[in-house]
Design an enzyme around this catalytic site. Structure first.
Site, short mmCIF file in Angstrom:
data_model
loop_
_atom_site.label_atom_id
_atom_site.label_comp_id
_atom_site.label_asym_id
_atom_site.label_seq_id
_atom_site.Cartn_x
_atom_site.Cartn_y
_atom_site.Cartn_z
CG ASP A 6 15.08 24.07 -23.05
OD1 ASP A 6 15.48 25.21 -23.07
OD2 ASP A 6 14.78 23.66 -21.97
C1 BGC Z 1 15.53 26.47 -20.11
C2 BGC Z 1 14.31 26.92 -20.74
C3 BGC Z 1 14.36 28.52 -20.96
C4 BGC Z 1 15.46 28.80 -21.69
C5 BGC Z 1 15.79 29.95 -22.30
C6 BGC Z 1 16.67 26.99 -20.90
O1 BGC Z 1 17.85 26.30 -20.21
O2 BGC Z 1 15.53 24.99 -19.90
O3 BGC Z 1 13.29 26.70 -19.75
O4 BGC Z 1 13.33 29.07 -21.54
O5 BGC Z 1 16.73 28.22 -21.16
O6 BGC Z 1 16.16 30.82 -21.08
#
Ligand code: BGC
Length: 747
Positions: free
Chosen positions: A285
Site C-alpha cells: 500500500d
Molecule cells: C490506499 C489504497 C490505494 C492507494 C493508491 C492508499 O492510501 O490505502 O487503497 O489504492 O492509496 O491510491
C-alpha cells in the site's frame, strides 16, 4: 539510417516473434534471463506521476532522476497517470528507450467507475445483485481502459464491522459470504473473460489482510485480528478473489500478530502464495514499506525493504525502498537474488497476461476514449444498479410511493447537490456531473417546491481537505418550515456529503452531520408527513428518525445517476429491493456491532444486571444486516429441508401478497449449534434475488454442501463437524424461520 529508437523497437518485435508459441511462464523465464539486477529491481518499483509539458513529472521526488529511471527500464509501473496521450507518451519512453522495452503497468484507483460513476461499492453491495455488480465493474474497466489505465486498485474486499471507518464505503459490508460473492463479481467484471482484450484491466484485491479491523475505526490505525477471525471472516473474500484469478493483491497499513502486514511472511508467503497458490503479484500500500519503520518494526528504509521483499511484497508503491536499497541488499547477501527473480517473474507474468508485450499501446486509442467515456449505455447501466442499491428502511404510513395528487416539498442541501452523490473515489469524474434529486424529479415531470433548509458544508469541497461542516448556521430553516406547512408530503434529503466518508474520513459521531438533525426535528413539528431520504457513505445512527419519521429511504451515494434513481423509487416507477450489507447501530457505543456474533455465556435477559447487555441501550441494532422493505409484501412459506448424499437442500415458496410487483432477496443462514470452536449464532450461506409479479408465487431452493457447513480452525484448517445445525430462512438476519437438522457425518 536506422535510428536507435527504431532499432530497439525492431529488436523487441523480433523477440516477440520468437516468443510466439511459448507458454507465458517460458516467456517470463526467457525475459528474466536477459535482465540485469537493476532492471529486475526496476520492475518492482512504482512511481506516482503526472505528465507535464516538459516531460513526466512524478508528484514527489526528483523529476529528472525519475525520467532517467524510465529510460533505463528501472520502473515497473506508474500510478495515477491517465488519459491516452499521457499514457502513450510515458509508455513510449520505456518501450523505445529502455534496453529491453518492457512495457509499464498503469495503475489507478478505479473504485466505482471512471467518468460514469456507479454507486459507491457499499451501496452496490446493498443490491445483492451479482450480475449488476459485475456489470458495474465491467463498465468501470471499459471506461478506464479507454484512457490507458490497465490496472485498478480495486476491489477493496476488507470485511468491516465498524462504520466509524470511512472506508466501509469502499467495500462489500460486514459479511464474509456476501463479501466473497461480491469480490468474485467485481474481479470478474474488471478482468472480463479475456485479459488480453483492450477493454479489460487487471484487478487488485485489497488490503491484505484484516485492514477492515482498524482499531476504533480510525484510518491507518493498528489492527488486531485473531487467527480464528482472520481465517473465517477477513480472508474468505481474498480467497474468492484469488480463485477468480485476480492479478494482484495489495497489502495493508495494519498489523498482523504484531508485525506490519507489509512485512508479514505468514500472510503473503505462507497463506497467499503458499496455501492458496496465488500466481499474481503483491503491491504494497502507499508507503507501507517505509511505514514499517514508523511502526517500530524496522530501523530504517533499508531494513524495511529487506523485510518487505523477503515477506513476499513484490512491488513498492511510494516508499522508494526497493529502488534505493534492494541492489545493495542483494550484493551484501541479505537478500537472495531468487527472491527478486520470483517477484519480477510475477510482475512480468501479469504484463504478459494483459498482452502488453504484443501491444504496449493497446489501451491508447483516442477515438475509443472519446466514444466510451460517459456514453449513454454506461449511464443506463449506472441507473440500473443505482435503483437496485436503494434500501427502504421504513414506510409505516405508506407515504411512498408518492401519488400524482400529492403536493410535494423537497428540502435539503443535498437534494440540489450534483457533486456529493458521486461519493469518494471518483478519480476520472468531473464535479457537478451527478443528476441531483431535483433534476430527477424534473425529468419525470413531478411538480415540487424546493427549499435548501440549511447549508451542509462551509466553502468549496476539496478532495484533499477535511470538510468544514456547518454546525451553527440555521439560515434557511424558516423558509423550509414555512414551505413544510403548505404541502402534503416533504421529501427531506439529509446525510453525509460525499467527502465525509472514504479514505481518511473516520468519524466518532455517526448522526446527521451539522444542523440537519435540528432541521429534521423542526420540520417534524409542523408536518410529520416526512419521507427522509438519506445520503451517506456508511451506516448512520438515526434513532430519533427511526422512532418518529414515518418513511426512511437509504440512498447512499449513488453516483452519476443518483437523482434519476431516487426519483424513480419515490414515484414507484421502480419498487425498492435493496437490503443492508451492514448493520445500522442504535448508537456509536454499540460498535463493533454485526449480525454474525457469537453467543455469550450470559445471553438471556435476567431480573438482575449480570447478563450481557448495556444499561443505557438495547443490544439489538436499529436495522439489522440484510434488512430492507419493498412497496409490496412477501409471504414466506414453510421451509422443507432434506439431507442428501451431497449435502442439504432447503426449499420454500414465496408469494407476493401486496399491491406491487417487485424483487425480494431471500436469505439463508445456518448455525452450527455445537462445535469444537464456537460458531456464530447465524451465518449467511445463501441468497436468491427473485422477481415476483403481484400475486405470483415462486419456489426457492438452496443447496448447501460441505463448503457451506464448515469453518477454519485458528490454524487455517477447514473442518466440518457432524451434529445439529439450524437452517434459517427469511427476509433479513432478524426475521427468520428455523428448522433444526442433525448431520450424522460428513463424508
Ligand atoms: C490506499 C489504497 C490505494 C492507494 C493508491 C492508499 O492510501 O490505502 O487503497 O489504492 O492509496 O491510491
Amino acid at each position: 539510417m536506422v535510428s536507435k529508437i527504431n532499432l530497439t523497437y525492431l529488436l523487441s518485435a523480433i523477440c516477440s516473434i520468437v516468443m510466439i508459441g511459448q507458454s507465458v511462464d517460458q516467456k517470463v523465464a526467457d525475459l528474466l534471463s536477459k535482465m540485469t539486477l537493476e532492471e529486475k529491481i526496476g520492475q518492482m518499483n512504482q512511481y506516482n506521476g503526472f505528465w507535464e509539458v516538459t516531460g513526466p513529472a512524478p508528484k514527489e521526488g526528483n523529476a529528472k532522476e525519475k525520467y532517467e529511471h524510465l529510460k533505463k527500464g528501472w520502473v515497473g509501473s506508474v500510478l495515477n497517470v491517465r488519459g491516452v496521450d499521457n499514457v502513450k507518451r510515458i509508455q513510449e519512453i520505456v518501450v523505445n528507450e529502455s534496453r529491453l522495452g518492457i512495457p509499464l503497468l498503469f495503475g489507478s484507483d478505479i473504485i466505482h467507475g471512471y467518468k460514469t460513476l456507479a454507486p459507491i461499492p457499499l451501496a452496490e453491495s446493498a443490491s445483492w445483485d451479482l450480475k449488476a455488480i459485475e456489470n458495474s465493474a465491467r463498465i468501470a474497466a471499459i471506461e478506464a481502459s479507454s484512457t490507458g489505465v490497465n490496472w485498478t486498485f480495486a476491489p477493496m474486499v476488507d470485511i468491516s464491522r465498524d462504520p466509524r471507518w470511512g472506508r466501509v464505503m469502499e467495500g462489500g459490508g460486514e459479511d464474509p459470504f456476501l463479501g466473497s460473492a461480491i469480490a468474485k463479481a467485481r474481479v470478474n467484471g474488471f478482468q472480463g473473460n479475456d485479459l488480453t482484450a483492450n477493454n479489460t484491466i487487471a484487478a487488485t484485491a485489497k488490503h491484505f489482510a484484516g485492514y477492515g479491523f482498524s482499531e476504533s475505526g480510525r484510518e491507518y490505525n493498528t489492527t488486531n485480528v485473531d487467527d480464528y477471525t482472520l481465517y473465517n471472516v477477513a480472508l474468505p473474500p481474498f480467497k474468492a478473489a484469488v480463485e477468480s484469478n485476480v492479478q494482484s493483491i495489495m497489502n495493508s497499513f495494519g498489523l498482523y500478530n504484531g508485525v506490519p502486514a507489509t512485512g508479514s511472511k505468514k500472510l503473503q508467503r505462507n497463506i497467499l502464495k503458499g496455501d492458496w497458490n496465488f500466481k499474481g503479484f503483491v503491491i504494497s500500500d502507499w508507503a507501507s514499506i517505509m511505514e514499517m519503520t514508523l511502526h517500530g518494526h524496522t530501523t530504517d528504509l533499508k531494513e524495511a525493504a529487506e523485510k518487505a521483499a523477503i515477506a513476499g511484497c513484490d512491488m513498492d508503491m511510494e516508499s522508494y525502498a526497493y529502488i534505493k536499497h534492494l541492489k545493495e541488499l542483494v550484493q551484501e547477501g541479505s537478500i537472495n537474488e531468487n527472491t527478486i527473480d520470483e517477484a519480477v517473474s510475477r510482475i512480468l507474468k501479469v504484463k504478459f497476461n494483459l498482452g502488453l508485450f504484443d501491444d504496449p499501446y493497446k489501451y491508447c486509442n483516442a477515438d475509443r476514449e472519446k466514444d466510451l467515456l460517459f456514453n449513454s449505455k454506461h449511464q443506463d447501466a449506472a441507473l440500473d444498479i443505482a435503483k437496485k442499491s436503494i434500501v427502504l428502511l421504513k414506510n409505516d404510513t405508506k407515504l411512498l410511493p408518492i401519488s400524482k395528487q400529492d403536493r410535494i416539498a423537497i428540502i435539503g442541501d443535498l437534494a440540489d447537490d450534483k457533486t456529493s452523490p458521486l461519493g469518494s473515489w471518483r478519480i476520472g469524474s468531473d464535479d457537478e456531473t451527478a443528476i441531483s434529486v431535483l433534476e430527477g424529479f424534473d425529468k419525470l415531470g413531478i411538480p415540487y417546491q424546493y427549499e435548501k433548509g440549511c447549508t451542509l458544508i462551509n466553502g468549496k469541497t476539496e478532495f484533499t481537505q477535511e470538510l468544514s461542516i456547518n454546525t451553527n448556521n440555521k439560515t434557511g430553516f424558516t423558509e423550509a418550515i414555512e414551505l413544510a406547512k403548505k404541502v402534503d408530503k416533504i421529501i427531506l434529503v439529509l446525510g453525509e456529503h460525499g467527502f465525509i466518508s472514504g479514505e481518511g474520513r473516520s468519524r466518532t459521531d455517526l448522526g446527521l452531520p451539522g444542523v440537519q438533525q435540528q432541521l429534521l426535528e423542526e420540520i417534524y413539528k409542523v408536518n410529520s408527513n416526512i419521507i427522509l431520504v438519506l445520503m451517506n457513505g456508511r451506516p448512520l445512527t438515526i434513532p430519533w428518525a427511526a422512532k418518529y419519521i414515518p418513511t426512511i429511504l437509504e440512498t447512499w451515494q449513488l453516483g452519476t445517476q443518483s437523482g434519476n434513481a431516487i426519483a424513480e423509487v419515490i414515484t414507484g416507477k421502480y419498487n425498492p429491493s435493496g437490503k443492508l450489507p451492514m448493520t445500522f447501530p442504535r448508537s456509536v457505543g454499540q460498535i463493533p456491532i454485526y449480525y454474525n456474533q457469537f453467543s455469550t455465556g450470559r445471553q438471556e435477559k435476567q431480573p438482575h444486571v449480570f447478563w450481557s447487555h448495556y444499561i443505557d441501550e438495547e443490544n439489538t441494532p436499529l436495522y439489522p444486516f440484510g434488512y430492507g422493505l419493498s412497496y409490496t409484501n412477501f409471504e414466506y412459506g414453510k421451509i422443507n429441508v432434506s439431507i442428501t448424499a451431497d449435502g442439504i437442500s432447503a426449499s420454500l415458496s414465496i408469494k407476493n401478497t401486496g399491491e406491487f410487483s417487485g424483487e425480494e432477496i431471500v436469505q439463508l443462514y445456518i448455525q452450527d449449534i455445537k462445535s469444537s470452536y464456537v460458531r456464530p449464532i447465524k451465518e449467511l450461506k445463501g441468497f436468491e434475488k427473485i422477481y415476483l409479479e403481484k400475486g405470483e408465487r415462486k419456489q426457492v431452493k438452496f443447496s448447501l454442501t460441505k463448503e457451506h457447513l464448515g469453518y477454519y480452525t485458528p490454524e487455517g484448517k477447514y473442518t466440518c463437524e457432524a451434529g445439529e445445525f439450524n437452517i434459517m430462512i427469511g427476509p433479513n438476519s432478524r426475521e427468520l424461520s428455523t428448522v433444526k437438522i442433525n448431520i450424522a457425518n460428513f463424508n
